[in-house]
Motif scaffolding. Structure first.
Motif, PDB file in Angstrom:
ATOM      1  N   PRO A 135       1.044  -1.031   0.038  1.00 61.98           N
ATOM      2  CA  PRO A 135       0.116  -0.181   0.018  1.00 61.98           C
ATOM      3  C   PRO A 135       1.003   1.593  -0.436  1.00 61.98           C
ATOM      4  O   PRO A 135       0.062   2.256  -0.866  1.00 61.98           O
ATOM      5  CB  PRO A 135      -0.852  -0.663   1.405  1.00 61.98           C
ATOM      6  CG  PRO A 135      -0.801  -1.776   1.860  1.00 61.98           C
ATOM      7  CD  PRO A 135       0.219  -1.975   1.282  1.00 61.98           C
ATOM      8  N   ALA A 136       2.192   1.614   0.786  1.00 58.55           N
ATOM      9  CA  ALA A 136       3.062   2.552   0.690  1.00 58.55           C
ATOM     10  C   ALA A 136       3.505   2.726  -0.601  1.00 58.55           C
ATOM     11  O   ALA A 136       3.390   3.705  -1.623  1.00 58.55           O
ATOM     12  CB  ALA A 136       4.488   2.500   1.526  1.00 58.55           C
ATOM     13  N   LEU A 137       4.279   1.488  -1.666  1.00 57.19           N
ATOM     14  CA  LEU A 137       4.469   1.383  -3.101  1.00 57.19           C
ATOM     15  C   LEU A 137       2.861   2.563  -4.035  1.00 57.19           C
ATOM     16  O   LEU A 137       3.324   3.323  -4.581  1.00 57.19           O
ATOM     17  CB  LEU A 137       4.635   0.232  -3.438  1.00 57.19           C
ATOM     18  CG  LEU A 137       5.908  -0.255  -2.565  1.00 57.19           C
ATOM     19  CD1 LEU A 137       7.225  -1.067  -3.262  1.00 57.19           C
ATOM     20  CD2 LEU A 137       7.267   0.924  -2.195  1.00 57.19           C
ATOM     21  N   VAL A 138       1.875   1.498  -3.395  1.00 57.52           N
ATOM     22  CA  VAL A 138       0.921   2.280  -4.137  1.00 57.52           C
ATOM     23  C   VAL A 138       0.552   3.750  -4.001  1.00 57.52           C
ATOM     24  O   VAL A 138      -0.090   4.511  -4.457  1.00 57.52           O
ATOM     25  CB  VAL A 138      -0.040   1.743  -3.754  1.00 57.52           C
ATOM     26  CG1 VAL A 138      -1.978   2.111  -4.418  1.00 57.52           C
ATOM     27  CG2 VAL A 138      -0.315  -0.105  -4.625  1.00 57.52           C
ATOM     28  N   ALA A 139       0.284   4.068  -2.871  1.00 62.63           N
ATOM     29  CA  ALA A 139       0.782   5.516  -2.484  1.00 62.63           C
ATOM     30  C   ALA A 139       1.533   6.226  -2.889  1.00 62.63           C
ATOM     31  O   ALA A 139       1.164   7.575  -3.055  1.00 62.63           O
ATOM     32  CB  ALA A 139       0.542   5.778  -1.218  1.00 62.63           C
ATOM     33  N   LEU A 140       2.557   5.614  -3.640  1.00 57.38           N
ATOM     34  CA  LEU A 140       3.484   6.363  -3.617  1.00 57.38           C
ATOM     35  C   LEU A 140       4.345   6.653  -4.740  1.00 57.38           C
ATOM     36  O   LEU A 140       4.846   6.925  -5.919  1.00 57.38           O
ATOM     37  CB  LEU A 140       4.881   6.346  -2.920  1.00 57.38           C
ATOM     38  CG  LEU A 140       4.832   6.749  -1.504  1.00 57.38           C
ATOM     39  CD1 LEU A 140       6.380   5.768  -0.720  1.00 57.38           C
ATOM     40  CD2 LEU A 140       5.447   8.498  -1.551  1.00 57.38           C
ATOM     41  N   ASP A 141       2.983   5.626  -5.617  1.00 57.21           N
ATOM     42  CA  ASP A 141       3.105   5.765  -7.571  1.00 57.21           C
ATOM     43  C   ASP A 141       4.491   5.319  -7.949  1.00 57.21           C
ATOM     44  O   ASP A 141       4.506   5.510  -9.234  1.00 57.21           O
ATOM     45  CB  ASP A 141       2.780   7.121  -8.211  1.00 57.21           C
ATOM     46  CG  ASP A 141       2.113   7.753  -8.174  1.00 57.21           C
ATOM     47  OD1 ASP A 141       0.675   7.078  -8.103  1.00 57.21           O
ATOM     48  OD2 ASP A 141       1.577   8.703  -9.123  1.00 57.21           O
ATOM     49  N   ALA A 142       4.852   3.899  -7.433  1.00 53.51           N
ATOM     50  CA  ALA A 142       5.909   3.576  -7.029  1.00 53.51           C
ATOM     51  C   ALA A 142       5.640   2.459  -9.031  1.00 53.51           C
ATOM     52  O   ALA A 142       4.215   2.423  -9.338  1.00 53.51           O
ATOM     53  CB  ALA A 142       6.139   2.367  -6.233  1.00 53.51           C
ATOM     54  N   GLU A 143       6.927   1.752  -9.255  1.00 55.70           N
ATOM     55  CA  GLU A 143       6.973   0.974  -9.912  1.00 55.70           C
ATOM     56  C   GLU A 143       7.651  -0.007 -10.085  1.00 55.70           C
ATOM     57  O   GLU A 143       8.461   0.181  -9.614  1.00 55.70           O
ATOM     58  CB  GLU A 143       7.169   1.698 -12.284  1.00 55.70           C
ATOM     59  CG  GLU A 143       7.105   1.808 -12.895  1.00 55.70           C
ATOM     60  CD  GLU A 143       7.028   2.196 -13.917  1.00 55.70           C
ATOM     61  OE1 GLU A 143       6.170   3.221 -14.929  1.00 55.70           O
ATOM     62  OE2 GLU A 143       8.637   2.737 -14.282  1.00 55.70           O
ATOM     63  N   ILE A 144       7.000  -1.376 -10.689  1.00 54.82           N
ATOM     64  CA  ILE A 144       7.566  -2.561 -10.610  1.00 54.82           C
ATOM     65  C   ILE A 144       8.795  -2.895 -12.043  1.00 54.82           C
ATOM     66  O   ILE A 144       7.769  -2.375 -12.841  1.00 54.82           O
ATOM     67  CB  ILE A 144       6.658  -3.364 -10.207  1.00 54.82           C
ATOM     68  CG1 ILE A 144       5.810  -3.098  -9.264  1.00 54.82           C
ATOM     69  CG2 ILE A 144       7.256  -4.686  -9.503  1.00 54.82           C
ATOM     70  CD1 ILE A 144       6.497  -3.071  -7.895  1.00 54.82           C
ATOM     71  N   LYS A 145       9.401  -2.572 -11.524  1.00 52.47           N
ATOM     72  CA  LYS A 145      10.212  -3.763 -13.463  1.00 52.47           C
ATOM     73  C   LYS A 145      10.972  -5.123 -12.875  1.00 52.47           C
ATOM     74  O   LYS A 145      11.278  -5.587 -11.282  1.00 52.47           O
ATOM     75  CB  LYS A 145      11.935  -2.674 -12.919  1.00 52.47           C
ATOM     76  CG  LYS A 145      12.425  -2.080 -14.261  1.00 52.47           C
ATOM     77  CD  LYS A 145      13.419  -1.102 -14.274  1.00 52.47           C
ATOM     78  CE  LYS A 145      14.763  -2.037 -15.228  1.00 52.47           C
ATOM     79  NZ  LYS A 145      16.047  -1.295 -14.639  1.00 52.47           N
ATOM     80  N   THR A 146      10.088  -5.521 -14.173  1.00 55.95           N
ATOM     81  CA  THR A 146      10.312  -6.981 -13.798  1.00 55.95           C
ATOM     82  C   THR A 146      11.452  -7.848 -14.382  1.00 55.95           C
ATOM     83  O   THR A 146      12.180  -6.772 -15.870  1.00 55.95           O
ATOM     84  CB  THR A 146       9.218  -7.774 -14.044  1.00 55.95           C
ATOM     85  OG1 THR A 146       8.595  -7.806 -14.959  1.00 55.95           O
ATOM     86  CG2 THR A 146       8.187  -7.205 -13.123  1.00 55.95           C
ATOM     87  N   ALA A 147      11.557  -9.014 -15.007  1.00 51.74           N
ATOM     88  CA  ALA A 147      13.016  -9.386 -14.994  1.00 51.74           C
ATOM     89  C   ALA A 147      11.788 -10.711 -15.733  1.00 51.74           C
ATOM     90  O   ALA A 147      10.942 -11.267 -15.487  1.00 51.74           O
ATOM     91  CB  ALA A 147      14.040 -10.223 -15.217  1.00 51.74           C
ATOM     92  N   SER A 148      12.134 -11.357 -16.986  1.00 52.05           N
ATOM     93  CA  SER A 148      10.851 -12.464 -17.403  1.00 52.05           C
ATOM     94  C   SER A 148      11.818 -12.815 -19.143  1.00 52.05           C
ATOM     95  O   SER A 148      12.376 -12.072 -19.247  1.00 52.05           O
ATOM     96  CB  SER A 148       9.688 -12.323 -18.241  1.00 52.05           C
ATOM     97  OG  SER A 148       9.265 -11.642 -19.010  1.00 52.05           O
ATOM     98  N   PRO A 149      11.214 -13.900 -19.257  1.00 49.77           N
ATOM     99  CA  PRO A 149      11.927 -14.358 -20.573  1.00 49.77           C
ATOM    100  C   PRO A 149      11.478 -13.696 -21.642  1.00 49.77           C
ATOM    101  O   PRO A 149      12.291 -14.239 -22.930  1.00 49.77           O
ATOM    102  CB  PRO A 149      10.946 -16.086 -20.935  1.00 49.77           C
ATOM    103  CG  PRO A 149      10.460 -16.751 -19.227  1.00 49.77           C
ATOM    104  CD  PRO A 149      10.455 -15.150 -18.548  1.00 49.77           C
ATOM    105  N   GLN A 150      10.728 -13.226 -21.903  1.00 50.11           N
ATOM    106  CA  GLN A 150      10.927 -11.972 -22.800  1.00 50.11           C
ATOM    107  C   GLN A 150      10.917 -10.696 -22.917  1.00 50.11           C
ATOM    108  O   GLN A 150      10.690 -10.143 -23.587  1.00 50.11           O
ATOM    109  CB  GLN A 150       8.651 -11.801 -22.869  1.00 50.11           C
ATOM    110  CG  GLN A 150       8.034 -12.485 -23.250  1.00 50.11           C
ATOM    111  CD  GLN A 150       7.424 -14.342 -21.938  1.00 50.11           C
ATOM    112  OE1 GLN A 150       7.425 -13.841 -21.179  1.00 50.11           O
ATOM    113  NE2 GLN A 150       7.943 -15.267 -22.762  1.00 50.11           N
ATOM    114  N   GLY A 151      11.709 -11.136 -21.643  1.00 47.76           N
ATOM    115  CA  GLY A 151      13.001  -9.441 -21.140  1.00 47.76           C
ATOM    116  C   GLY A 151      12.450  -8.502 -20.446  1.00 47.76           C
ATOM    117  O   GLY A 151      13.248  -7.248 -19.701  1.00 47.76           O
TER     118      GLY A 151
END
Lengths: 326, 209
Positions: free
Chosen positions: A166-182
């Motif tokens: 919820p803190a990250l949601v309230a701070l407009d955070a963005e999640i960066k991922t890695a995956s087989p597609q990049g």
């Protein structure tokens, strides 16, 4: 003794995502929730894939070009709670991290792992073939539901256990991922899966997709942000009610705001009606009351959790009163 | 098709043991210094998994001494400390990361040993309550638990002591609130909390001299 599994500790992220795509493989970051789930038989795994060899690559906390921060997904929760820059610029996140579990678990649990926790519902964790575990119904509906959700429940009525999300949601955070597609970027508010879309997944991460970092935007730095968690006891417990507040204040006028709740819904719950009630207003007693009530306007409590409505209203109101007093 | 276990135990089969794992890494490391085409090849070689239900060599640094044990991937550090190394000061309580009885230090920081896989503890400095002893002499912190009566049944005490040791290494002069917070991951069913907090505060004083 845990059920048996094979174990691998890759030195390249590409090997992690490739293997994570196979069989019942499970990712081990801090391992606290994984081992608990395996211990309780919530799920089984044929292979544990450890991020241990990649820790130093994935735990950096660094400044970004836009004046924000990028936090490695393997950063331990205790470090997020203690980091001087986070405490100063994003206090809601530091406060949320400090309220997670116990000191030992904060020392071990990671930022990414905290977002990917499995729910704590006692039917899900217990010996019940509930909907989320592949069964046909939610046992909380006609069962013991004092800790279950009051918002956003459909078919499954868990609350999401994370304080940090919820803190990250309230701070407009963005999640960066890695995956087989990049890999890709996901808004923190889109990371979690509501049961209306899929009651068997907690996040929208795809098979083989791993969180690598979290970006906090510079635009949200140095705002009035706070996280407060109400528990049945003062330490080492999950939230009965939690609130992450982020205000862009001009004097006591609220130019913009985010309110995200923990312990309310199956996902970290953005209280958009409350935000609408607050945006553009001055922090008067009437505005505060309207905002708190708007947050709970859609609440639909179960047989034993009606107390949460008043608890959230009081929590949100107190936090706004404190903001007005600063 | 042979089972994983048979493969592992047959010398002719693929070597999935920890030792083989480390050996192949070692070879890669040497290749890096030699350089050339083999370096790139070695860097691209993927590690092989440790097989389930097979014993693999795990190297642990416990209380300042190296230990080489055979362990399954699923074994917790708690299990290995007690059952393989005989360090029974590390207590099994809930075995689900809730009670704190198995608290040990990893690189000076308190962890629940039941929530750490032994294979994950490789390369860390592991300390148990036994490591605080100087021969048969109790450390100042242990002595203060005795003096302040910081226990009744004593079962949770080693975990309490290790949580406190972690606190005092990080923060030699903790406030009462900092002590309460640092000890909040350790349950005491006898309810000796007030005495435990006194013991930690007294130990901080003694350690400062």
């Amino acid at each position: 003794m845990l059920p048996a599994f094979a174990y691998i500790r890759p030195t390249r992220l590409q090997d992690v995502v490739a293997r994570l795509n196979q069989g019942d493989a499970q990712l081990h970051a801090g391992g606290t929730d994984l081992l608990g789930c395996l211990h309780d038989g919530v799920f089984t795994t044929d292979m544990v894939i450890s991020l241990g060899a990649l820790e130093s690559d994935l735990n950096a906390i660094r400044q970004t070009e836009d004046g924000g921060l990028e936090l490695g997904a393997m950063a331990r929760v205790a470090r997020i709670a203690e980091d001087a820059t986070i405490r100063q610029r994003y206090p809601a996140l530091a406060q949320a991290a400090a309220s997670v579990a116990s000191p030992q678990l904060r020392n071990q649990g990671t930022l990414g792992g905290n977002l990917c926790q499995k729910p704590r519902c006692w039917y899900y964790r217990g010996d019940f073939a509930c909907l989320r575990k592949g069964g046909f119904k939610c046992f909380a509906v006609n069962g013991e539901n004092q800790y279950h959700c009051i918002l956003g429940g459909t078919d499954c009525f868990i609350v999401h256990p994370s304080d940090i999300a919820p803190a990250l949601v309230a701070l407009d955070a963005e999640i960066k991922t890695a995956s087989p597609q990049g890999g890709r970027r996901i808004a923190a508010s889109d990371l979690h899966m509501p049961p209306s879309e899929d009651p068997r997944r907690e996040t929208r991460l795809k098979d083989g997709e791993v969180i690598v970092s979290i970006r906090l935007p510079g635009a949200m730095a140095n705002r009035y942000s706070r996280y407060r968690k109400v528990r049945a006891r003062q330490a080492w417990d999950f939230a009965l009610a939690g609130c992450a507040l982020n205000l862009d204040l001009d004097g006591d006028q609220v130019r913009d705001c985010r309110i995200a709740l923990a312990g309310a819904a199956p996902v970290p719950w953005r209280a958009q009606a409350a935000e609408q009630a607050l945006k553009g207003q001055t922090l008067t007693a009437a505005t505060i009351r309207n905002t708190a009530q708007a947050a709970m306007a859609d609440a639909d409590p179960m047989s034993q959790n009606g107390y949460k409505v008043a608890l959230f209203e009081g929590l949100i109101a107190e936090m706004l009163e404190q903001a007005a007093a600063t | 098709m042979t089972s994983r276990k048979t493969e592992h135990e047959t010398p002719a089969g693929p070597d999935l043991s920890r030792r083989g794992f480390i050996k192949s890494w070692g070879a890669g490391a040497v290749a890096v210094t030699v350089g050339g085409g083999y370096q790139a090849q070695a860097a691209e070689a993927e590690e092989q998994p440790l097989a389930a239900e097979a014993l693999s060599r795990v190297e642990l640094d416990v209380n300042g001494r190296p230990h080489s044990v055979l362990a399954e991937p699923r074994w917790s550090l708690l299990h290995v400390l007690r059952e393989e190394l005989g360090l029974t000061g590390c207590k099994p309580g809930c075995e689900r990361g809730e009670c704190g009885a198995c608290t040990v230090l990893l690189d000076d920081v308190p962890h629940y040993a039941c929530q750490v896989l032994a294979v994950e503890a490789e390369g860390r400095r592991i300390e148990t309550v036994e490591g605080l002893l100087d021969g048969e002499t109790l450390s100042a912190l242990q002595a203060q638990f005795v003096k302040e009566d910081g226990l009744q049944c004593g079962y949770c005490t080693p975990g309490q002591v290790m949580a406190a040791e972690g606190l005092l290494r990080r923060n030699p002069d903790p406030s009462p609130d900092e002590i309460r917070s640092a000890m909040s991951g350790n349950l005491c069913r006898c309810g000796a909390y007030a005495h435990i907090f006194n013991a930690v505060a007294a130990a901080a004083k003694v350690r400062k001299g």
